[in-house]
Design a protein around this motif. Structure first.
Motif, short mmCIF file in Angstrom:
data_model
loop_
_atom_site.label_atom_id
_atom_site.label_comp_id
_atom_site.label_asym_id
_atom_site.label_seq_id
_atom_site.Cartn_x
_atom_site.Cartn_y
_atom_site.Cartn_z
N ALA A 38 0.82 -1.20 0.00
CA ALA A 38 0.00 0.00 0.00
C ALA A 38 0.86 1.26 0.00
CB ALA A 38 -0.93 0.02 1.22
N VAL A 39 0.31 2.30 -0.59
CA VAL A 39 0.87 3.64 -0.49
C VAL A 39 0.01 4.41 0.50
CG1 VAL A 39 1.28 5.83 -1.69
CG2 VAL A 39 1.73 3.64 -2.86
N VAL A 40 0.64 4.98 1.54
CA VAL A 40 -0.07 5.86 2.45
C VAL A 40 0.29 7.29 2.08
CG1 VAL A 40 -0.39 6.60 4.84
CG2 VAL A 40 -0.08 4.17 4.32
N LEU A 41 -0.68 8.01 1.51
CA LEU A 41 -0.45 9.41 1.14
C LEU A 41 -0.53 10.29 2.39
CD1 LEU A 41 -2.39 10.08 -2.19
CD2 LEU A 41 0.07 10.27 -1.80
N ALA A 42 0.39 11.25 2.46
CA ALA A 42 0.44 12.14 3.62
C ALA A 42 0.37 13.60 3.18
CB ALA A 42 1.73 11.90 4.40
N ASP A 43 -0.29 14.40 3.98
CA ASP A 43 -0.36 15.84 3.80
C ASP A 43 0.25 16.45 5.06
OD1 ASP A 43 -1.03 18.52 3.64
OD2 ASP A 43 -3.14 18.19 3.19
N THR A 44 1.36 17.19 4.93
CA THR A 44 2.04 17.70 6.12
C THR A 44 1.20 18.69 6.90
OG1 THR A 44 3.15 19.40 4.77
CG2 THR A 44 4.34 17.33 5.16
N PRO B 202 3.19 -4.61 3.61
CA PRO B 202 4.24 -3.64 3.30
C PRO B 202 3.63 -2.33 2.78
CG PRO B 202 4.76 -5.79 2.34
CD PRO B 202 3.34 -5.85 2.81
N PHE B 203 4.18 -1.21 3.22
CA PHE B 203 3.67 0.07 2.75
C PHE B 203 4.80 1.10 2.69
CE2 PHE B 203 3.41 0.37 7.33
CZ PHE B 203 3.73 1.69 7.63
N VAL B 204 4.56 2.13 1.89
CA VAL B 204 5.44 3.29 1.85
C VAL B 204 4.60 4.52 2.15
CG1 VAL B 204 6.92 2.20 0.13
CG2 VAL B 204 5.13 3.76 -0.62
N VAL B 205 5.24 5.55 2.64
CA VAL B 205 4.56 6.82 2.88
C VAL B 205 5.01 7.80 1.81
CG1 VAL B 205 4.31 8.80 4.43
CG2 VAL B 205 4.32 6.47 5.36
N ALA B 206 4.04 8.39 1.10
CA ALA B 206 4.32 9.36 0.05
C ALA B 206 3.76 10.72 0.48
CB ALA B 206 3.69 8.92 -1.27
N VAL B 207 4.63 11.68 0.67
CA VAL B 207 4.21 13.02 1.08
C VAL B 207 3.76 13.78 -0.16
CG1 VAL B 207 4.91 15.17 2.18
CG2 VAL B 207 5.84 12.99 3.01
N ASN B 208 2.47 14.06 -0.23
CA ASN B 208 1.91 14.79 -1.36
C ASN B 208 2.20 16.27 -1.17
OD1 ASN B 208 0.53 15.33 -3.71
ND2 ASN B 208 -1.51 14.90 -2.89
N CYS B 209 2.96 16.85 -2.09
CA CYS B 209 3.45 18.22 -1.93
C CYS B 209 2.40 19.23 -2.37
CB CYS B 209 4.74 18.41 -2.72
SG CYS B 209 6.08 17.31 -2.17
N PHE B 210 1.57 19.66 -1.42
CA PHE B 210 0.54 20.65 -1.71
C PHE B 210 1.15 22.04 -1.73
CE2 PHE B 210 -2.03 17.14 -0.17
CZ PHE B 210 -3.17 17.20 -0.96
N GLU B 211 0.68 22.87 -2.65
CA GLU B 211 1.16 24.23 -2.75
C GLU B 211 0.86 24.99 -1.46
OE1 GLU B 211 0.68 28.14 -5.66
OE2 GLU B 211 -0.22 26.23 -6.21
N GLU C 16 7.33 22.69 4.17
CA GLU C 16 8.16 21.57 3.74
C GLU C 16 8.94 21.01 4.93
OE1 GLU C 16 10.62 22.61 0.46
OE2 GLU C 16 8.94 23.27 -0.80
N TYR C 17 9.03 19.70 4.99
CA TYR C 17 9.79 19.02 6.02
C TYR C 17 10.74 18.03 5.36
CZ TYR C 17 6.24 20.78 9.26
OH TYR C 17 5.40 21.58 9.99
N ARG C 18 11.84 17.73 6.04
CA ARG C 18 12.74 16.69 5.56
C ARG C 18 12.06 15.34 5.73
NH1 ARG C 18 16.21 18.97 9.25
NH2 ARG C 18 16.36 16.92 10.26
N LEU C 19 12.44 14.40 4.86
CA LEU C 19 11.82 13.08 4.93
C LEU C 19 12.10 12.38 6.26
CD1 LEU C 19 12.43 11.77 1.30
CD2 LEU C 19 10.41 12.88 2.25
#
Length: 202
Positions: free
Chosen positions: A111-117, A136-145, A149-152
């Motif tokens: 799975a992909v877990v989308l994240a919004d900071t 198994p999953f990865v976290v994908a930070v969706n870069c909203f305008e 911004e944060y470091r991974l």
């Protein structure tokens, strides 16, 4: 005409291997957008218009312009090669639709877990779900305008992730960016599967 496994004509090309993955995350994080961006076919969507019934239930903080919500799933397809096809399922984000998650998760390799900071805590239910299932999953930070911004590594610490869980940046609107996320997931799922196989053999 459909043929069963033993009824396929001699010399017919073998059916491709189908791999199922999920796109999960909080309400309004971009799941429907990502499925639509990567799908080679017109995606199947089960969206409904947000109404006054959801007032006080659906948290629109940070996504005030959102007018629809997924109530069952989104579905798309990506052909990787002649012998490999990805089926991508987007999950509903609100708690009241979580009863469909167990059905959607059946047979998924990852799975992909989308994240919004701006709403990072919305990730925790999805992370807990996949950790509990051993998916198994990865976290994908969706870069909203306009989002900070944060470091991974900061995101990884904030979400209390295992060091082995990949965290990547993405733009869910962009096909190539979303495809890179899916490739990262496939690689991670294969590594996890191999590690479990070796552990079971020891």
């Amino acid at each position: 005409m459909d043929f069963g496994p033993s009824e396929r004509p001699a010399g017919a090309a073998p059916l491709p291997t189908a791999i199922k993955i999920l796109i999960a995350g909080g309400f309004g994080v971009g799941k429907t957008t990502m499925v639509g961006a990567v799908s080679e076919t017109r995606p199947l969507r089960t969206e409904e218009v947000l109404t006054e019934t959801g007032v006080g239930i659906d948290d629109l903080s940070g996504v005030e312009q959102k007018g629809t919500t997924t109530v069952a799933m989104d579905f798309g397809r990506i052909t990787i090669s002649d012998d490999l096809v990805l089926y991508v399922f987007g999950t509903p984000g609100q708690d009241r639709f979580w009863f469909v998650w167990d059905e959607l998760a059946l047979g998924a390799i990852g799975a992909v877990v989308l994240a919004d900071t701006r709403r990072l805590a919305d990730c925790f239910p999805s992370i807990d779900y996949f950790e509990g299932r051993g998916t198994p999953f990865v976290v994908a930070v969706n870069c909203f305008e306009g989002a900070k911004e944060y470091r991974l590594d900061e995101v990884q610490v904030a979400l209390n992730l295992d060091p082995g869980v990949p965290v990547v940046l993405c733009d869910a609107r962009q096909r190539e960016s979303s495809k890179e996320v899916l490739i990262t997931l496939l690689e991670h799922a294969m590594k996890t599967r191999e590690a479990r196989r070796r552990a079971a053999a020891d």
